[in-house]
Design a protein around this motif. Structure first.
Motif, PDB file in Angstrom:
ATOM      1  N   SER A 400      73.532  39.436  12.661  1.00  0.00           N
ATOM      2  CA  SER A 400      72.690  38.403  12.059  1.00  0.00           C
ATOM      3  C   SER A 400      71.306  38.404  12.691  1.00  0.00           C
ATOM      4  N   ASP A 403      66.407  34.687  11.536  1.00  0.00           N
ATOM      5  CA  ASP A 403      66.076  34.075  10.258  1.00  0.00           C
ATOM      6  C   ASP A 403      67.336  33.616   9.534  1.00  0.00           C
ATOM      7  N   ASP A 404      68.394  34.452   9.567  1.00  0.00           N
ATOM      8  CA  ASP A 404      69.662  34.094   8.929  1.00  0.00           C
ATOM      9  C   ASP A 404      70.270  32.864   9.601  1.00  0.00           C
ATOM     10  N   LYS A 407      68.330  29.631   8.821  1.00  0.00           N
ATOM     11  CA  LYS A 407      68.554  29.179   7.443  1.00  0.00           C
ATOM     12  C   LYS A 407      69.898  28.476   7.303  1.00  0.00           C
ATOM     13  N   ASP A 408      70.864  28.851   8.158  1.00  0.00           N
ATOM     14  CA  ASP A 408      72.185  28.225   8.095  1.00  0.00           C
ATOM     15  C   ASP A 408      72.217  26.878   8.807  1.00  0.00           C
TER      16      ASP A 408
END
Length: 467
Positions: A400, A403-404, A407-408
């Protein structure tokens, strides 16, 4: 020919409003002829940057000589340089605690928000996860006792009820914040009503200080309405307003109408202010105050009051210097904090926080004010479970990106992390005050529904009492 410059300003979603030059479609700031010919103003390279949308931070080389002659800051800079209290960078701090390896990291003294963001988003998933774990562990360790302290005292009733000069701007949320700052000072034993007290003249010949009125130095004073309330409600007799910018609608006019009050405004950056050299403050005790001292301005103000000043020493050399009695500083804009200026680098380094991690922590603080604060979510002790990740989760983040992961995270998770980082930064400052022997507290002086920027550093010398 177009009546306005055809350079598109994406942040304002419109074209530049300045008239174009000659036969060009662009104004002088956005004309292509300026490419490679621009140089910074030698008087103050930053003063045009503030208005970078309409005014370039650089000047055409061919116009440089003429610009310097009429530069609006030239006279001010020359006048300031001859003042005895001006000492360039005296309160700036130093990068003196870095190892040689960290010093060669390529990070400059002043790090922009974009650079801080790049530090965060340049991490791998597991690195980001470990940083969150370190923040949570550090918060658990040092941020255990930050009390709610919303104090509105009877002395401020005339402001709370709006019974003041109608020419003075009145905004309830600011009045409540100002009143609570002064209420906390009174509650902490460093302020009382001085109406009828003696003029601030240092120690009296009979040795009795009980009725002597301390001076007040407001850092980052802006228009000066915190001092205005202090003078109206507590009878302060001498005030010094420290502010580097010029403002309209200042409280100065109203303050100067008070016959018993002496006002002096020092237009200077806190970084360059040698408070010991302010002639009118010599031999006097003073209270230092500040409302929403943005980012490093808090660190500069703390260092201005305490560093290079043996305020507890009773030596012949120190007796004529201003003597700090107490301070109350409402911190703000932690995302602007800089490693160089931060007062307690040593403390964070001992706790395992590196310069890069500190910069990431300052960047996270902006998330605290991103959320809607219709509800008070600043009590991270009830909400920090959002950031409890297992070690296995960290391993699963190998593929991951930051950024991922971001966003979560939902809005509350981000806000909680931001508040935790704010508290860590301010607790370091609190520990620094305690190292100087001051009786100190960090409190939340208003609910976050009034302002999410609600931390107040309050401290007094242990031998000082306002009553």
């Amino acid at each position: 020919m177009a009546s306005r410059c055809q350079f598109w300003l994406p942040k304002k979603n419109r074209f530049c409003a300045v008239a174009p030059i000659n036969d060009s479609k662009f104004c002088g700031n956005h004309s292509s002829r300026a490419d490679g010919e621009m140089v910074p103003c030698p008087v103050d390279p930053s003063h045009l940057y503030v208005l970078y949308i309409h005014f370039s931070s650089f000047v055409l080389r061919e116009n440089l000589e003429g610009h310097v002659k009429r530069c609006p800051l030239l006279k001010q800079t020359q006048s300031l340089a001859v003042q005895p209290f001006y000492q360039k960078g005296i309160n700036a701090g130093e990068e003196d605690l870095l190892s040689s390896e960290e010093s060669d990291s390529g990070l400059s003294d002043c790090i922009s928000s974009e650079m801080k963001r790049n530090i965060v988003y340049g991490m791998s998933g597991p690195q980001f996860h470990r940083l969150l774990g370190k923040i949570r562990a550090l918060h658990d360790l040092i941020c255990k006792d930050i009390q709610d302290s919303y104090k509105i005292k009877e002395a401020c009733n005339m402001w709370i009820k709006g019974e003041i000069d109608r020419k003075i701007p009145f905004q309830e949320k600011h009045v409540l914040q100002q009143a609570s700052i002064l209420g906390n000072m009174e509650e902490f034993g460093m302020l009382r009503n001085y109406d009828g007290g003696e003029q601030c003249e240092g120690e009296r010949s009979d040795g009795n200080k009980a009725n002597v009125v301390p001076a007040v130095v407001e850092f980052g004073a802006g228009r000066g309405y915190l001092t205005q309330m202090l003078a109206d409600c507590y009878g302060i007799k001498r005030v010094f307003l420290v502010e580097r910018k010029s403002y309209k609608l200042k409280a100065d006019r109203s303050l100067r109408q008070k016959e018993s009050l002496i006002l002096e405004r020092l237009r200077i950056d806190i970084e360059d202010l040698n408070l010991n050299a302010v002639e009118a403050l010599r031999h006097n005790s003073y209270l230092a105050i500040g409302k929403h001292l943005c980012g490093p301005a808090t660190d500069l103000a703390l260092r201005c009051c305490l560093t290079k000043q043996s305020y507890l020493a009773d030596t012949e050399q120190c007796r004529d210097k201003p003597k700090l009695s107490g301070l109350a500083i409402a911190t703000c804009c932690h995302h602007l904090c800089q490693w160089k200026h931060y007062t307690n680098k040593r403390y964070l380094l001992e706790l395992g926080i590196t310069k890069e991690e500190f910069l990431a922590i300052t960047w996270f603080t902006s998330w605290a004010v991103d959320a809607s604060h219709s509800e008070d979510i600043s009590d991270v002790s009830d909400s920090k479970t959002y950031l409890q990740y297992s070690e296995n989760e960290g391993d699963q983040m190998n593929g991951s990106t930051v950024d991922d992961i971001v966003k979560d995270m939902n809005t509350v998770e981000r806000a909680v992390l931001g508040f935790m980082c704010k508290e860590i930064i301010d607790m370091g400052r609190l520990m620094w005050l305690k190292e100087y022997g001051l009786e100190s507290q960090l409190v939340k002086y208003v609910p976050s529904t009034i302002s999410p920027e609600n931390h107040l550093l309050i401290a007094k010398c242990r031998n000082f009492c306002a009553t």
